[in-house]
Design an enzyme around this catalytic site. Structure first.
Site, mmCIF file in Angstrom:
data_model
loop_
_atom_site.group_PDB
_atom_site.id
_atom_site.type_symbol
_atom_site.label_atom_id
_atom_site.label_comp_id
_atom_site.label_asym_id
_atom_site.label_seq_id
_atom_site.Cartn_x
_atom_site.Cartn_y
_atom_site.Cartn_z
ATOM 1 N N ASP A 552 47.593 99.435 24.342
ATOM 2 C CA ASP A 552 47.067 99.973 25.596
ATOM 3 C C ASP A 552 46.943 98.906 26.673
ATOM 4 O O ASP A 552 46.790 97.731 26.418
ATOM 5 C CB ASP A 552 45.697 100.616 25.358
ATOM 6 C CG ASP A 552 44.725 99.639 24.709
ATOM 7 O OD1 ASP A 552 45.055 99.089 23.652
ATOM 8 O OD2 ASP A 552 43.645 99.397 25.280
ATOM 9 N N GLU A 553 47.024 99.361 27.892
ATOM 10 C CA GLU A 553 46.664 98.626 29.108
ATOM 11 C C GLU A 553 47.395 97.298 29.309
ATOM 12 O O GLU A 553 46.806 96.306 29.713
ATOM 13 C CB GLU A 553 45.154 98.395 29.140
ATOM 14 C CG GLU A 553 44.389 99.688 29.241
ATOM 15 C CD GLU A 553 42.898 99.495 29.396
ATOM 16 O OE1 GLU A 553 42.294 100.284 30.129
ATOM 17 O OE2 GLU A 553 42.334 98.582 28.782
#
Length: 901
Positions: A552-553
């Protein structure tokens, strides 16, 4: 992500502005006195008293130009930091105070001081050349402007610490606490609101009373024979069985480890095991299950006065049948069970709980307690988040730096001995921010899980959120290079030394937050880590079936939609910054640009998904059948078919009111197994209610309470528009015209940014774990099946039978309050006690509780003495009344609230 998805980094502006009034009279420079040692300076500074006072959470609406300050989405707040000195003047400028702020500080209006961001949430406050000292007993006001809002007390982090020269850092005494109110003034008026149009309802005693009135107390006889989680088919009979004389167990179909668990659970209820006792027999017979009942975990349970028989489809089915029997037993008193017949099978194959030990560490004992409670409620997947920017938590043989450095926090600006403090942990490594599981600890956890029919899914978060690993491997590199071992030094290095990308992660870290996915050494690193963890699983006899990649991210938040370049067209609602100096992660890495030039990826944006596919090859080579990830880490992959593993699962964590009810279908239709992990319903790090004194982040929702989780429809996400509101308390509409193949599972996430202690961890998880387990195991009658194209409009359409939903919740709330919380008390779980509601009518106190059965107490003398509340004998009062609830063992209490007269 799991911390603050909307929160993005704005440019720090250290301003020469207004001088605090307390300094206006100080025209003379610092006087020369007998010089103090660095340690004396630190000791003196540690006596400063810190206080935060929120001035305005909608500063942009009240004259502050948040956009010009570079605030994401042009949103900022005003807070005063107040320092109160003791009776000795501070006449030296040879010092600095370090503190934690999850909100980036955009401006400081006091030219005698400056604030500098160090890394993550760590900031440094130090004197400027204009500093004229701090007088004895003086109050220094530091007006700051910060990004976004600060509307819950846990937005403010404890453990400021002082430094000077080579002295040992020391925590400021009044911040060395988990009681945030000791250095935070109460929020007043409408400071609890995120925006001026915030339509949430602040939970006062009176508002809570009105909400609680929807749940009536149900008599014990009507709860007789009820099992949590609810079986698919249940027939309750008239007689009860008393187990006081003991039980005779014939536990077929279970491993010896699981048999020991069952025996221990009977003994924990003071039920002896004897050949003359009530007969309980179990076996596996898959042939008794046909059609939809032929699933892992299915069981048949028949309780008669002569004995109990449990038949499981598999070993887990036998185990779950026994848990249903335990569910019938009271926590205290006569061990009676109801005669009944149940036929049951789980709704989802994946029924998970996620625990983050990276942001803040949690003990092995707390993990084992969690596994124990998961098994009581038939939850079977433990998603173990073992690494993040703030910490690496598992011993890996051959890579000692990961735990020697990556698991420890202390004040070492070089970060060659430890990581810098984060999230209120303090400056030495004897704090809750430090810690790791040894290899044997992890094997013990695996064995404990295996005996309770729980699969452990380790997560090593890559390629973003990897700072603990990156910094540790940089320290390893420097150490080996100093020894002349260049080849060994480069073997597991995770940074491209030529990469000068200027990028900032969601948690305000620089390029050290991102493992470089273009290096062979990065692949060697994850191969080494997977290999060692696979070996641990083999040693425990619990195969590693699923590897969680994280993913993620992997982005630069300053290039997000909430910002605009200072030289471009200026539009309202965006922070104005110099975007020309911002880079995407790895944009200036020569190794990554080579992959772009070769056509391996079109752009560095695709590198996270590219790396996920590469890691899947390593995962598959280790015999692991499933790779799992947070969905955004795979967004550039065309479908699950691109990966090497047999299955690919995604934790879906888009908020529903921002389009998640539609985007979830895309993942399922690309062949991914979708684990519903919606932050606005099943993130257990969000607050329980809209009240500043509750704990948690709130980027996805202002509250996730037990009733909201119970009301969540995980397999028909559009339906939730009728039963809940968005972050601002508004109705929303949802639908999807896409095919929905169905969810693979449901997972509740417990992130630890604001959760430093084991007690805080359990406060956030329990009792929300119970309605989570209910929705993961049981599909209720009021849950509608997904209908392609149907639009649900909050407050307008009425497809959901809300009367049936309310009746179901009333039953469940009473079961929790009257029965299950006592079991948690007996297991020494520090669950959250519900805060009572109350009102005073004609001088009489009326009080109620969200979970009927929990005892309410009241005080007429400002909390000096307390009495139990009896609704049949409501007390007469002549002023404000304090109220709280108390645990069944009388040892713990809820947060105190006040009923206004």
């Amino acid at each position: 992500m799991k911390t603050i998805k909307l929160r993005t980094l704005a440019a720090l502006i250290t301003a020469v502005g207004l001088i605090g009034s307390t300094h206006a009279e100080m025209a003379s420079p610092i006087s020369s006195q007998q010089p103090m040692s660095s340690q004396q300076i630190v000791d003196l500074l540690s006596q400063l008293k810190v206080n935060f006072s929120v001035i305005d959470n909608q500063a942009g609406s009240h004259g502050t130009d948040c956009a010009m300050l570079g605030a994401d989405s042009a949103v900022c707040n005003r807070v005063n930091i107040i320092l109160r000195n003791g009776d000795q003047a501070i006449n030296t400028s040879d010092w600095a105070l370090y503190f934690h702020s999850i909100r980036q500080i955009l401006k400081l209006d006091n030219d005698q001081y400056k604030i500098t961001p160090i890394t993550g949430d760590l900031h440094k406050l130090e004197p400027t050349q204009k500093f004229t000292g701090i007088k004895a007993n003086e109050k220094v006001i530091l007006p700051i402007i910060g990004e976004y809002w600060q509307i819950f007390s846990t937005d403010f982090m404890p453990r400021w610490y002082a430094t000077s020269g080579n002295a040992k850092p020391k925590v400021l005494a009044n911040t060395n606490t988990e009681n945030i109110s000791e250095f935070l003034s109460d929020l007043k008026g409408e400071q609890w609101k995120r925006t001026t149009t915030d339509n949430n309802l602040l939970m006062t005693a009176e508002n809570r009373f009105a909400k609680n009135q929807q749940v009536a107390t149900i008599s014990e006889d009507k709860l007789r024979g009820q099992i949590i989680p609810t079986p698919k088919a249940l027939a309750i009979h008239s007689q009860d069985v008393d187990l006081s004389r003991g039980v005779k167990l014939e536990l077929g179909g279970l491993s010896s480890e699981s048999i020991n668990v069952i025996r221990e659970r009977f003994q924990a209820r003071d039920i002896k095991l004897t050949d003359q006792g009530y007969h309980i027999a179990t076996q596996i017979n898959a042939n008794q299950f046909t059609g939809p009942w032929r699933v892992k975990g299915a069981y048949l349970l028949e309780i008669t006065t002569k004995g109990t028989k449990i038949v499981g489809f598999d070993q887990s089915g036998v185990f779950y049948g026994l848990q249903s029997l335990f569910s019938l037993l009271p926590a205290n008193g006569i061990p009676n069970i109801t005669t009944l017949t149940a036929k049951d099978a789980p709704r989802f194959e994946y029924r998970g709980v996620f625990l983050d030990v990276g942001r803040n560490f949690h003990s092995k004992a707390a993990v084992l307690r969690l596994l124990d409670q998961m098994s009581h409620y038939k939850l079977n997947k433990f998603h173990f988040h073992l690494s993040d920017d703030e910490g690496w938590r598992l011993e890996i043989p051959g890579l000692p730096e990961l735990t020697e450095i990556g698991s420890q926090r202390c004040h070492d600006l070089s970060e060659t001995q430890c990581l810098l403090p984060q999230l209120g942990s303090g400056p030495d490594n004897h704090n809750m921010g430090s810690g790791y599981f040894s290899r044997q600890d992890y094997i013990d956890i695996l064995n404990y899980a295996k005996a309770r029919q729980i699969d452990v899914i380790p997560e090593i978060d890559l390629p973003a959120h990897a700072r603990a690993a990156v910094v540790s491997m940089e320290a390893r590199y420097k150490k080996l290079m100093a020894q002349g071992k260049e080849q060994e030094a480069n073997e597991y290095r995770l940074l491209d030394p030529a990469d000068t990308s200027n990028t900032t992660s969601v948690q305000f870290y620089d390029r050290h937050s991102y493992l470089n996915p273009c290096l062979n050494s990065s692949k060697r690193f994850i191969d080494k880590v997977i290999s060692e963890i696979v070996t641990m699983h083999k040693e425990a006899g619990l195969p590693l079936n699923t590897w969680h990649f994280g993913g993620d991210e992997a982005k630069n938040i300053r290039l997000g939609a909430g910002y605009q370049d200072k030289d471009g067209p200026i539009v309202p609602g965006k922070g104005i910054i110099n975007q020309k100096i911002e880079d995407k992660p790895w944009a200036k890495s020569q190794a990554c640009q080579k992959l772009v030039a070769q056509g391996v990826v079109k752009d560095v944006d695709e590198l996270a998904s590219y790396f996920a596919i590469e890691v899947s090859k390593i995962v598959n080579a280790h015999g692991i059948s499933t790779m799992q990830a947070w969905q955004d880490g795979l967004k550039h992959a065309k479908s699950a078919k691109e990966f090497a593993t047999k299955q690919v699962a995604v934790n879906f964590w888009d908020t529903l009111y921002w389009g998640g009810t539609d985007s979830v279908n895309d993942w399922a239709n690309k062949g991914y197994r979708v684990v519903i992990s919606s932050p606005d319903y099943v993130y257990l790090d969000m607050p329980y209610e809209v009240h500043p004194q509750e704990r948690g982040y709130y980027w996805a929702t202002r509250f996730n309470d037990e009733a909201k989780i119970f009301s969540f429809a995980p397999n028909n996400l559009p339906q939730n528009a009728e039963t809940s509101v968005d972050r601002d308390g508004n109705h929303f509409n949802s639908h999807s015209n896409k095919r929905w193949p169905g969810a693979y599972g449901l997972s509740g996430q417990s992130w630890s940014e604001t959760v430093r202690t084991d007690e805080q961890m359990e406060y956030m998880i329990y009792p929300r774990l119970l309605p989570l387990a209910e929705r993961a195991w049981h599909q209720a009658e009021w849950e509608q099946n997904y209908q392609q194209g149907r639009e649900y409009k909050g407050g307008i359409t009425h497809y959901v039978d809300t009367v049936l939903l309310q009746q179901d919740w009333e039953r469940f709330a009473n079961l929790m309050g009257q029965r299950e919380l006592a079991k948690l008390d007996k297991a020494k779980i520090a669950y959250r006690l519900p805060v009572p509601g109350g009102k005073i009518v004609a001088g009489t106190l009326e009080a109620n509780i969200a979970l009927p059965g929990v005892v309410i107490q009241y005080s007429l003398d400002k909390g000096k003495t307390w009495q139990n509340y009896n609704d049949r004998q409501r007390p007469h009062v002549s002023g404000n009344v304090k109220i709280r609830s108390v645990s069944t063992d009388g040892k713990r209490f809820s947060r105190i609230d006040e009923v206004k007269f």
